[in-house]
Design an enzyme around this catalytic site. Sequence first.
Site, short mmCIF file in Angstrom:
data_model
loop_
_atom_site.label_atom_id
_atom_site.label_comp_id
_atom_site.label_asym_id
_atom_site.label_seq_id
_atom_site.Cartn_x
_atom_site.Cartn_y
_atom_site.Cartn_z
N SER A 230 0.94 -1.24 0.13
CA SER A 230 -0.05 0.03 0.16
C SER A 230 0.83 1.36 0.09
O SER A 230 1.72 1.39 0.68
CB SER A 230 -0.95 0.11 1.25
OG SER A 230 -1.45 1.27 1.40
N LYS A 231 0.58 1.98 -0.82
CA LYS A 231 1.27 3.50 -1.06
C LYS A 231 1.15 4.05 0.31
O LYS A 231 1.99 5.02 0.74
CB LYS A 231 1.21 4.18 -2.32
CG LYS A 231 1.51 3.59 -3.47
CD LYS A 231 1.15 4.45 -4.68
CE LYS A 231 1.34 3.71 -6.17
NZ LYS A 231 1.10 4.46 -7.11
N ARG A 232 -0.08 3.98 0.98
CA ARG A 232 -0.38 4.80 2.05
C ARG A 232 0.33 4.53 3.29
O ARG A 232 0.56 5.00 4.02
CB ARG A 232 -1.97 4.88 2.26
CG ARG A 232 -2.63 5.68 1.09
CD ARG A 232 -4.05 5.90 1.50
NE ARG A 232 -4.99 6.33 0.41
CZ ARG A 232 -5.51 5.64 -0.60
NH1 ARG A 232 -5.35 4.52 -0.70
NH2 ARG A 232 -6.24 6.48 -1.49
N LYS A 233 0.27 2.97 3.36
CA LYS A 233 0.86 2.58 4.61
C LYS A 233 2.33 2.09 4.61
O LYS A 233 2.74 1.90 5.61
CB LYS A 233 -0.12 1.08 5.01
CG LYS A 233 -1.67 1.45 5.17
CD LYS A 233 -2.18 0.40 5.64
CE LYS A 233 -3.70 0.54 5.69
NZ LYS A 233 -4.37 -0.66 5.72
#
Length: 463
Positions: A230-233
């Site tokens: 995940s790019k966010r996590k």
Amino acid sequence: MALFDKAWAKRTGGAFVLRIEDTDQARLVEGSEQQIHDTLDWLGLAPDEGPLQGGDFGPYKQSERLDTYRPFVDQLIADGHAYHCWCSAERLKQMREQQQAEKRDVVGYDRLCLGKTKEERAQLPGFQETPVVRMLVPDDVELTFDDLINGETHAPRPDDQVILKTDGFPTYHLAVVVDDHLMGITHVVRGQEWISSTPKHMLLYKWLGLPMPRFAHMPLLRNTDKSKISKRKNPAARLTWFREQGYLPEALLNFLMLLGYPPVREGEEVQTFDEFVAAFDWSKINPAGPIFDLDKLNWLNGAWIRQMSAEELAARIEAFWAEQGEPTLDERGRQLLVGATPLIQERLTLLGEAKEKLAFLFAADADISAPDEVVAKLKDDAADVLDAALAVLEGLEPFDADTIQAALRAKLVDDLGIKPKFAFAPVRVGITGSNVSPPLFESMELLGHDSSIRRLKAFRATL
């Protein structure tokens, strides 16, 4: 994607093209395009054609090509392959919710607008003034295609995809087909999540009478727990993170080459990009999602660090420090760094670790102090050890590593009978402020006689 694109282009004498696909204006992030250019340059994967490089098929930003797409949309409408849709966002949301509630096998746009004029559609609920344009996907749409990586691939049936939005921008699906044709693209490389879109693109190529490119859908990278990155996590999903941590671009490229692809030489994992290019073949890619293992990357980075010359590694460290905002080294500082680099090279995994390991060498003598917990680990005779060490070091010539070691060993180990582990510990703490450091005697040689004596005397005064 860029790594495999570049490898195939070089392997075949072709061109690697960078196109900025920015038709979804709501998702633009300031600075992201520049980040693409910077990271590709850093990795040695700069495109042959693109917004910065130019080329014969520009412009290479889709937002600058809007006039290009409209004739193709008009052609699709005139040929009966596309139609206007005036459904509002609220109406489409209600439609999707109803389909989900009814657990329908086939979901998607219900073609309420198909065959209607604007005036006819305006008489029905959920109307908006400005229409989109949708594809009219036939019942016999081809869902199977040959993929360079996955072989015969089956995709789900698409619904009537929007190809032109209310703001006049094309969607990804139309824009890439048109641009790939106009730019002479022969191979489209993208992630497996785009397999479901390929039937739409094949239809557009067919309807517009354009030659079909080859498709290669790359496996998606996974975390060690097999979950999708995940790019966010996950900070490692952001390429700039690797540069900030001090990874070498050669090592990161080497690591990416090994993700889902066998080593060029069996049993040897350290390899160059040129070696990868020379042996590159789509059929060798494993379609299963490879594991993004940072431990493996760390090992590779250390391997690349250890095969560098001290001068080259020192230059990389200095450049890394400059990127991190550290003051520019003067000539003496540069010489000190080159001399100190071999002391940490075998123990270095990331360029980012060098600062902490070498900080004592670049610090002022007065700024070296040992924390209480470090001093507490020394034996009770630490003051006597330092007195003896200072007695042999003050007039020592030459002040080089071998002479320093011989003098201290003769006095502290042979004469006083102290085990080396304990004999040199107070000296190490006095010189570095820590009980863990690069090789002690070589460090003292780099510091020089006067600085070493000042540090040992200052530490002795605190005991």
